[in-house]
Design an enzyme around this catalytic site. Sequence first.
Site, PDB file in Angstrom:
ATOM      1  N   CYS A   2      39.726  41.389  69.440  1.00 56.84           N
ATOM      2  CA  CYS A   2      38.913  42.424  70.097  1.00 56.84           C
ATOM      3  C   CYS A   2      39.723  43.335  71.016  1.00 56.84           C
ATOM      4  O   CYS A   2      39.224  44.371  71.458  1.00 56.84           O
ATOM      5  CB  CYS A   2      37.773  41.777  70.865  1.00 56.84           C
ATOM      6  SG  CYS A   2      36.717  40.793  69.801  1.00 56.84           S
TER       7      CYS A   2
ATOM      8  N   HIS B 145      35.343  46.783  76.253  1.00 61.49           N
ATOM      9  CA  HIS B 145      34.958  46.166  74.984  1.00 61.49           C
ATOM     10  C   HIS B 145      33.504  45.710  75.084  1.00 61.49           C
ATOM     11  O   HIS B 145      33.107  45.078  76.060  1.00 61.49           O
ATOM     12  CB  HIS B 145      35.892  44.988  74.692  1.00 61.49           C
ATOM     13  CG  HIS B 145      35.432  44.133  73.573  1.00 61.49           C
ATOM     14  ND1 HIS B 145      35.011  44.659  72.372  1.00 61.49           N
ATOM     15  CD2 HIS B 145      35.307  42.779  73.462  1.00 61.49           C
ATOM     16  CE1 HIS B 145      34.652  43.666  71.571  1.00 61.49           C
ATOM     17  NE2 HIS B 145      34.814  42.521  72.213  1.00 61.49           N
TER      18      HIS B 145
ATOM     19  N   ASN C 119      28.736  43.290  69.101  1.00 62.29           N
ATOM     20  CA  ASN C 119      30.183  43.274  69.339  1.00 62.29           C
ATOM     21  C   ASN C 119      30.893  43.599  68.026  1.00 62.29           C
ATOM     22  O   ASN C 119      30.833  42.819  67.084  1.00 62.29           O
ATOM     23  CB  ASN C 119      30.557  41.876  69.856  1.00 62.29           C
ATOM     24  CG  ASN C 119      32.051  41.682  70.046  1.00 62.29           C
ATOM     25  OD1 ASN C 119      32.865  42.480  69.591  1.00 62.29           O
ATOM     26  ND2 ASN C 119      32.412  40.597  70.704  1.00 62.29           N
TER      27      ASN C 119
HETATM   28  N1  COA Z   1      18.944  31.570  70.962  1.00 63.82           N
HETATM   29  C1  COA Z   1      18.309  30.689  71.755  1.00 63.82           C
HETATM   30  N2  COA Z   1      18.953  29.726  72.424  1.00 63.82           N
HETATM   31  C2  COA Z   1      20.286  29.650  72.293  1.00 63.82           C
HETATM   32  C3  COA Z   1      21.005  30.544  71.477  1.00 63.82           C
HETATM   33  C4  COA Z   1      20.283  31.520  70.796  1.00 63.82           C
HETATM   34  N3  COA Z   1      20.867  32.437  70.000  1.00 63.82           N
HETATM   35  N4  COA Z   1      22.322  30.228  71.546  1.00 63.82           N
HETATM   36  C5  COA Z   1      22.422  29.192  72.377  1.00 63.82           C
HETATM   37  N5  COA Z   1      21.201  28.819  72.827  1.00 63.82           N
HETATM   38  C6  COA Z   1      20.838  27.736  73.751  1.00 63.82           C
HETATM   39  C7  COA Z   1      21.924  26.702  73.859  1.00 63.82           C
HETATM   40  O1  COA Z   1      21.796  25.733  72.825  1.00 63.82           O
HETATM   41  C8  COA Z   1      21.640  26.126  75.224  1.00 63.82           C
HETATM   42  O2  COA Z   1      20.580  25.219  75.134  1.00 63.82           O
HETATM   43  P1  COA Z   1      20.614  23.834  75.977  1.00 63.82           P
HETATM   44  O3  COA Z   1      20.653  24.266  77.401  1.00 63.82           O
HETATM   45  O4  COA Z   1      19.358  23.177  75.551  1.00 63.82           O
HETATM   46  O5  COA Z   1      21.862  23.154  75.533  1.00 63.82           O
HETATM   47  C9  COA Z   1      21.165  27.323  76.036  1.00 63.82           C
HETATM   48  O6  COA Z   1      20.720  28.288  75.059  1.00 63.82           O
HETATM   49  C10 COA Z   1      22.221  27.939  76.902  1.00 63.82           C
HETATM   50  O7  COA Z   1      23.385  28.108  76.113  1.00 63.82           O
HETATM   51  P2  COA Z   1      24.705  28.697  76.710  1.00 63.82           P
HETATM   52  O8  COA Z   1      25.763  28.668  75.650  1.00 63.82           O
HETATM   53  O9  COA Z   1      25.003  28.053  78.030  1.00 63.82           O
HETATM   54  O10 COA Z   1      24.235  30.207  76.969  1.00 63.82           O
HETATM   55  P3  COA Z   1      25.011  31.341  77.709  1.00 63.82           P
HETATM   56  O11 COA Z   1      24.169  31.891  78.776  1.00 63.82           O
HETATM   57  O12 COA Z   1      26.419  30.950  78.037  1.00 63.82           O
HETATM   58  O13 COA Z   1      25.109  32.452  76.576  1.00 63.82           O
HETATM   59  C11 COA Z   1      26.637  33.406  74.993  1.00 63.82           C
HETATM   60  C12 COA Z   1      25.804  32.184  75.374  1.00 63.82           C
HETATM   61  C13 COA Z   1      27.367  33.105  73.696  1.00 63.82           C
HETATM   62  C14 COA Z   1      25.704  34.574  74.825  1.00 63.82           C
HETATM   63  C15 COA Z   1      27.640  33.695  76.158  1.00 63.82           C
HETATM   64  O14 COA Z   1      28.351  32.533  76.473  1.00 63.82           O
HETATM   65  C16 COA Z   1      28.621  34.768  75.798  1.00 63.82           C
HETATM   66  O15 COA Z   1      28.260  35.900  75.533  1.00 63.82           O
HETATM   67  N6  COA Z   1      29.927  34.444  75.850  1.00 63.82           N
HETATM   68  C17 COA Z   1      30.955  35.413  75.500  1.00 63.82           C
HETATM   69  C18 COA Z   1      31.086  35.470  74.010  1.00 63.82           C
HETATM   70  C19 COA Z   1      31.863  36.646  73.556  1.00 63.82           C
HETATM   71  O16 COA Z   1      31.759  37.703  74.113  1.00 63.82           O
HETATM   72  N7  COA Z   1      32.651  36.459  72.499  1.00 63.82           N
HETATM   73  C20 COA Z   1      33.423  37.481  71.909  1.00 63.82           C
HETATM   74  C21 COA Z   1      34.520  37.872  72.809  1.00 63.82           C
HETATM   75  S1  COA Z   1      35.491  39.120  72.171  1.00 63.82           S
END
Ligand code: COA
Length: 321
Positions: free
Chosen positions: A112, A248, A278
């Site tokens: 990215c 980004h 993204n």
């Molecule tokens: N829909 C509903 N629930 C979801 C879900 C979805 N699409 N994806 C995950 N969950 C659930 C998880 O299972 C978790 O449940 P639990 O508490 O029962 O275990 C809960 O939601 C929280 O998950 P978590 O991973 O802690 O959520 P978060 O707030 O960290 O958000 C992302 C997850 C992936 C959106 C976030 O971490 C993120 O954006 N990270 C950066 C990723 C990124 O930008 N990558 C590319 C970089 S170039």
Amino acid sequence: MIGKICGTGSYIPSLVWDNEKLAQLVETDDEWIRERTGIARRHLIDGEETTSYMAAQAAGEALKDAGVRPEEVDLIVVATMSSQNIMPCTACEVQKVIGAVNAACFDLNAACTGFLFALNTAQAYIGQGIYKTAIVIGTESLSNMVNWDDRSTCILFGDGAGAVVLKASEDGKYSQVTYSDGSRGDVLTCSSRNQKKFEDEPRDESTYMQMDGGEVFKFAVSKVPEAVRELLDKEQMTTEEVSYYILHQANVRIVRSVAKRLGEKAEKFPTNMEEYGNTSSASIPILLDELNKKKTFQNGDFIVLSGFGGGLTYGASLIRW
Ligand code: COA
């Protein structure tokens, strides 16, 4: 001598999957996705669209915007991690389509952050006086790398391409900082190339992107402000002198957190991930193109571009519009 951006272009595929569509594939819902990411829709390749097709369309539009003929182009650098072929490289395929017969062409992959690395590379060639006119492209078909059964990743990504034309100029500004931390590479991986269309099953697990979302989030919100501050310190500039930050487009919460950590107003951080998700190396040039077309930038505006992603890689560049 620096490469001044004198034209921009982009290509967005027309197939749209909104959050409701994803809720039919995995256990998720529109509210969760919007709240956690700011994403409402993503555009995906369809039919004849490929990574190089999108790149060529974006490049053609950027040339038109710049008023530059294809034969004038000396260099095409494409940032991508999702080319449909290993060989020839995407940049050579773009060259063939747009008729940039005099250009040297190659791809690079820094996930990215790829567009920033590609921009740095073109700036280095221009700065050395080797080339005068370059096209820098970010293009991705991430739909081919996404496991559409994995709700933790499939909600985030989309396809698209963006391009800029650079022309050698005495007037302007380019400065950058870029970093890589290979020791943390396991946070965001995809170990082999998918040669099938994204809907085709069955797929080898190794062709899917794997991600530790929490770790990527923490990495981005700490390293992006650090890189921006280092860049501005190097140029003896303050944040107040920056008109816009083009980050980004991974997650709106990352963008807001970076703005807060820099003590800057959210309005200086335009976003478009709501529409595209993204798009990895394509996200910065797509947003640049949108804002250029809206005539958001004034001559002389200082703009900071900043990317982060797989590798891990990150960086920031300063341009003067
Ligand atoms: N829909 C509903 N629930 C979801 C879900 C979805 N699409 N994806 C995950 N969950 C659930 C998880 O299972 C978790 O449940 P639990 O508490 O029962 O275990 C809960 O939601 C929280 O998950 P978590 O991973 O802690 O959520 P978060 O707030 O960290 O958000 C992302 C997850 C992936 C959106 C976030 O971490 C993120 O954006 N990270 C950066 C990723 C990124 O930008 N990558 C590319 C970089 S170039």
